[in-house]
Design a protein around this motif. Structure first.
Motif, mmCIF file in Angstrom:
data_model
loop_
_atom_site.group_PDB
_atom_site.id
_atom_site.type_symbol
_atom_site.label_atom_id
_atom_site.label_comp_id
_atom_site.label_asym_id
_atom_site.label_seq_id
_atom_site.Cartn_x
_atom_site.Cartn_y
_atom_site.Cartn_z
ATOM 1 N N PHE B 185 0.833 -1.195 0.000
ATOM 2 C CA PHE B 185 0.000 0.000 0.000
ATOM 3 C C PHE B 185 0.869 1.247 0.000
ATOM 4 O O PHE B 185 0.589 2.227 -0.671
ATOM 5 C CB PHE B 185 -0.905 0.017 1.231
ATOM 6 C CG PHE B 185 -2.255 -0.590 0.993
ATOM 7 C CD1 PHE B 185 -2.468 -1.942 1.217
ATOM 8 C CD2 PHE B 185 -3.299 0.180 0.522
ATOM 9 C CE1 PHE B 185 -3.704 -2.504 0.984
ATOM 10 C CE2 PHE B 185 -4.545 -0.377 0.294
ATOM 11 C CZ PHE B 185 -4.742 -1.718 0.525
ATOM 12 N N GLN B 194 -2.183 9.467 -8.239
ATOM 13 C CA GLN B 194 -3.338 10.137 -7.664
ATOM 14 C C GLN B 194 -3.712 9.555 -6.322
ATOM 15 O O GLN B 194 -4.561 10.077 -5.633
ATOM 16 C CB GLN B 194 -4.549 10.055 -8.615
ATOM 17 C CG GLN B 194 -5.168 8.667 -8.722
ATOM 18 C CD GLN B 194 -4.593 7.880 -9.889
ATOM 19 O OE1 GLN B 194 -3.430 8.043 -10.243
ATOM 20 N NE2 GLN B 194 -5.404 7.020 -10.486
ATOM 21 N N ALA B 195 -3.098 8.443 -5.935
ATOM 22 C CA ALA B 195 -3.496 7.779 -4.690
ATOM 23 C C ALA B 195 -3.042 8.580 -3.475
ATOM 24 O O ALA B 195 -2.048 9.289 -3.526
ATOM 25 C CB ALA B 195 -2.899 6.382 -4.639
ATOM 26 N N PRO B 196 -3.768 8.435 -2.370
ATOM 27 C CA PRO B 196 -3.355 9.149 -1.163
ATOM 28 C C PRO B 196 -2.103 8.505 -0.576
ATOM 29 O O PRO B 196 -1.775 7.367 -0.885
ATOM 30 C CB PRO B 196 -4.540 8.969 -0.218
ATOM 31 C CG PRO B 196 -5.222 7.755 -0.693
ATOM 32 C CD PRO B 196 -5.011 7.693 -2.169
ATOM 33 N N VAL B 198 -0.027 6.612 2.108
ATOM 34 C CA VAL B 198 -0.371 5.644 3.142
ATOM 35 C C VAL B 198 0.842 5.396 4.013
ATOM 36 O O VAL B 198 1.933 5.172 3.508
ATOM 37 C CB VAL B 198 -0.811 4.301 2.531
ATOM 38 C CG1 VAL B 198 -1.257 3.350 3.621
ATOM 39 C CG2 VAL B 198 -1.909 4.507 1.530
ATOM 40 N N PHE B 225 -3.943 7.379 6.459
ATOM 41 C CA PHE B 225 -4.197 7.849 5.093
ATOM 42 C C PHE B 225 -4.119 9.358 5.091
ATOM 43 O O PHE B 225 -4.776 10.009 5.897
ATOM 44 C CB PHE B 225 -5.610 7.450 4.652
ATOM 45 C CG PHE B 225 -5.679 6.095 4.033
ATOM 46 C CD1 PHE B 225 -5.832 4.977 4.819
ATOM 47 C CD2 PHE B 225 -5.587 5.944 2.656
ATOM 48 C CE1 PHE B 225 -5.880 3.715 4.252
ATOM 49 C CE2 PHE B 225 -5.636 4.691 2.082
ATOM 50 C CZ PHE B 225 -5.793 3.578 2.883
ATOM 51 N N LEU B 227 -5.204 12.363 3.018
ATOM 52 C CA LEU B 227 -6.037 12.697 1.872
ATOM 53 C C LEU B 227 -5.817 14.149 1.493
ATOM 54 O O LEU B 227 -5.912 15.041 2.330
ATOM 55 C CB LEU B 227 -7.518 12.489 2.233
ATOM 56 C CG LEU B 227 -7.877 11.062 2.617
ATOM 57 C CD1 LEU B 227 -9.265 11.013 3.225
ATOM 58 C CD2 LEU B 227 -7.825 10.154 1.398
ATOM 59 N N HIS B 231 -8.719 14.569 -3.248
ATOM 60 C CA HIS B 231 -9.556 13.445 -2.845
ATOM 61 C C HIS B 231 -10.780 13.922 -2.093
ATOM 62 O O HIS B 231 -11.765 13.208 -1.992
ATOM 63 C CB HIS B 231 -8.791 12.498 -1.916
ATOM 64 C CG HIS B 231 -7.506 12.021 -2.492
ATOM 65 N ND1 HIS B 231 -6.296 12.210 -1.872
ATOM 66 C CD2 HIS B 231 -7.239 11.360 -3.624
ATOM 67 C CE1 HIS B 231 -5.346 11.690 -2.608
ATOM 68 N NE2 HIS B 231 -5.882 11.162 -3.688
ATOM 69 N N THR B 240 -14.228 8.822 -2.351
ATOM 70 C CA THR B 240 -13.227 8.642 -1.291
ATOM 71 C C THR B 240 -13.854 8.014 -0.061
ATOM 72 O O THR B 240 -13.311 7.092 0.535
ATOM 73 C CB THR B 240 -12.623 10.002 -0.919
ATOM 74 O OG1 THR B 240 -12.118 10.605 -2.096
ATOM 75 C CG2 THR B 240 -11.512 9.838 0.089
ATOM 76 N N LEU B 243 -14.455 4.311 -0.395
ATOM 77 C CA LEU B 243 -13.272 3.461 -0.307
ATOM 78 C C LEU B 243 -12.706 3.438 1.103
ATOM 79 O O LEU B 243 -12.361 2.387 1.626
ATOM 80 C CB LEU B 243 -12.207 3.970 -1.279
ATOM 81 C CG LEU B 243 -12.550 3.797 -2.749
ATOM 82 C CD1 LEU B 243 -11.648 4.662 -3.604
ATOM 83 C CD2 LEU B 243 -12.404 2.354 -3.151
ATOM 84 N N ILE B 244 -12.617 4.621 1.712
ATOM 85 C CA ILE B 244 -11.897 4.689 2.984
ATOM 86 C C ILE B 244 -12.610 3.958 4.107
ATOM 87 O O ILE B 244 -11.978 3.268 4.905
ATOM 88 C CB ILE B 244 -11.681 6.172 3.389
ATOM 89 C CG1 ILE B 244 -10.662 6.799 2.468
ATOM 90 C CG2 ILE B 244 -11.247 6.283 4.813
ATOM 91 C CD1 ILE B 244 -9.262 6.596 2.901
ATOM 92 N N LEU B 247 -11.793 0.264 4.546
ATOM 93 C CA LEU B 247 -10.406 -0.198 4.442
ATOM 94 C C LEU B 247 -10.053 -1.311 5.395
ATOM 95 O O LEU B 247 -9.479 -2.329 4.999
ATOM 96 C CB LEU B 247 -9.438 0.962 4.690
ATOM 97 C CG LEU B 247 -8.047 0.361 4.755
ATOM 98 C CD1 LEU B 247 -7.561 0.115 3.377
ATOM 99 C CD2 LEU B 247 -7.067 1.221 5.451
#
Lengths: 171, 300
Positions: B185, B194-196, B198, B225, B227, B231, B240, B243-244, B247
């Protein structure tokens, strides 16, 4: 990589030769208890019935201990475990096998200290099964278990990567 | 299936079935189903007061009080408006669907009802996303104990929102497999910019949570995370949130899948080994033979 492959063949052939010599077993009743027949390598009561134990090492981590006696042979294998995940996979796998020791007949339910898995072959086994095939099995086992642990480690890593990617690409 | 579904499939399918039946003119059956969802959440589908043409869907979350502090009630009202009714005894939110007055856009309504759990969670996130958008800093951190021993912390800063999950690994092997997953991750950003961001911390809480009474221990992990506005802005925030909030369940689901796969593979390998071992046994030759005169005899 070639270094690893280069040591594998001599390692396995050394184990094979030693096993072939040690697997010459004959029936021998217990000298201490009437009417009992015990594997002498487990009991270790009479020094004259035991052979010198031999350790064959490929490197610090991978080694094989072969203890012989007149009517039984004990083989203990230390499997290569480079990192934590290989350790738990190896542990899981050997535990899985040892729980099914009854099916395997020659497998010992508990490993010897310092090793990951142990086999006990007695004269009764060699009377029922071909000796050269038993040795073949042990060598096959040693090769396959390394391959299997590598395969499982790869599977866990790929699953981790794919699930992380699937999750993150949606952002 | 790699991604977990955000909505509750059982609720979705039950309601769709009931509505389709009603539309086909079949007589409505009574319904009484209790469904368990992730994080100890319970759904209850029933007929209020025994009226078979009305279906009530209720949800109960152990931590609803904490969500209420962050405006859960307002958000629920906003989303479900006309469907809301007084909560059933023992539950936190209830919606009622009238089978005799099915709106023309019923699939989207049913979808909304099956997203009840997500919408309860959403209020916390939306509130903090707004703080960040307005540039407000210094608001208290949100603490939601969404599971017995696991907590979620949300904090807004000027240019980011941090969401921290604490999770417990009940099995020792889970810790190691969990670490492998978290490593991936962390590196996901390399492929998907573009991903936050982690971060993962094992045993100890991360820097932001030092000096709080956050738990420590061998089997505890903290997933952070970070963001960014891309996001949390209006267009992206729904996605967002979807998804979050899942998790923790996503991670543990995949850890369990890995263990099941390992087990399955070990089983196959063991049968393989057994086959090879059995080659060591000599074949049993057929001992019975016949002579020319017809007598059968056995050979040793």
């Amino acid at each position: 990589m070639t270094d690893k492959a280069a040591t594998l063949k001599p390692y396995l052939s050394a184990v094979r030769e030693t096993l072939t010599a040690a697997i010459c077993l004959q029936n021998f009743d217990s000298q201490l208890v009437e009417r009992h027949n015990k594997p002498e390598v487990e009991v270790k009561q009479n020094k004259e019935l035991l052979l010198t134990p031999v350790v064959i090492s490929r490197n610090e981590r991978e080694r094989v201990l072969i203890e012989g006696s007149i009517n039984s042979l004990r083989i203990s294998i230390a499997i290569k475990q480079a990192d934590e995940i290989e350790k738990i996979l190896c542990h899981k796998f050997t535990r899985f096998l040892m729980m099914r020791a009854e099916n395997f007949t020659i497998l010992r339910r508990k490993q010897i200290e310092g090793y990951d898995i142990s086999f006990l072959i007695t004269n009764f086994h060699t009377e029922q099964m071909y000796k050269h095939k038993l040795v073949d099995f042990i060598i096959h086992f040693m090769e396959e278990i390394d391959k299997e642990i590598n395969f499982l480690k790869l599977a866990v890593n790929s699953r981790a990567r794919i699930s992380a990617e699937e999750f993150l690409k949606n952002f | 299936m790699i991604l977990l579904e955000t909505n509750n499939r059982i609720v979705l399918e039950t309601l769709t079935l009931k509505i389709k039946n009603a539309q086909d003119g079949a007589k409505a059956d009574s319904v009484d189903i209790t469904i368990a969802d992730f994080d100890g959440v319970l759904f209850h589908i029933s007929n209020p007061d025994g009226v078979k043409t009305k279906i009530m869907v209720s949800i109960s979350l152990k931590f609803y009080k904490e969500l209420q502090e962050h405006g859960a009630d307002d958000l629920i009202k906003r989303e479900y408006d006309s469907l809301l009714t007084t909560p059933e005894a023992g539950y936190n939110v209830s919606v009622v669907i009238d089978l005799e007055n099915i709106p023309s856009d019923w699939p989207s309504m049913v979808e909304k009802v099956s997203l009840l759990k997500r919408n309860c969670f959403a209020s916390v996130f939306e509130k903090y996303f707004q703080f960040q958008e307005q540039g407000e800093e210094g608001n208290a951190r949100a603490v939601i104990h969404y599971r017995d021993d696991e907590t979620m912390y949300v904090e807004a800063k000027k240019d980011r929102v941090t969401v921290i999950f604490s999770t417990i690994f009940k099995d020792v092997d889970d810790i190691i497999i969990g670490k492998v997953f978290m490593q991936e991750f962390k590196e996901g950003r390399r492929k998907y910019q573009q991903a936050p961001q982690v971060l993962f911390s094992h045993k100890e809480p991360p820097q932001e949570l030092q000096n709080t009474d956050a738990r420590t221990g061998d089997n505890i992990g903290y997933i952070t995370f970070v963001l960014f506005p891309r996001h949390t802005n209006k267009n992206a925030k729904d996605n967002t949130i979807n998804l979050i909030h899942m998790l923790r369940d996503y991670l543990h689901y995949h850890i369990k899948c890995s263990k099941a796969y390992v087990h399955q593979s070990m089983r196959a390998k063991t049968t393989d080994f057994l086959k090879v071992l059995n080659r060591a046994r000599p074949e049993v030759k057929d001992k019975e033979k016949k002579t020319i005169s017809g007598k059968t005899f056995r050979q040793n």
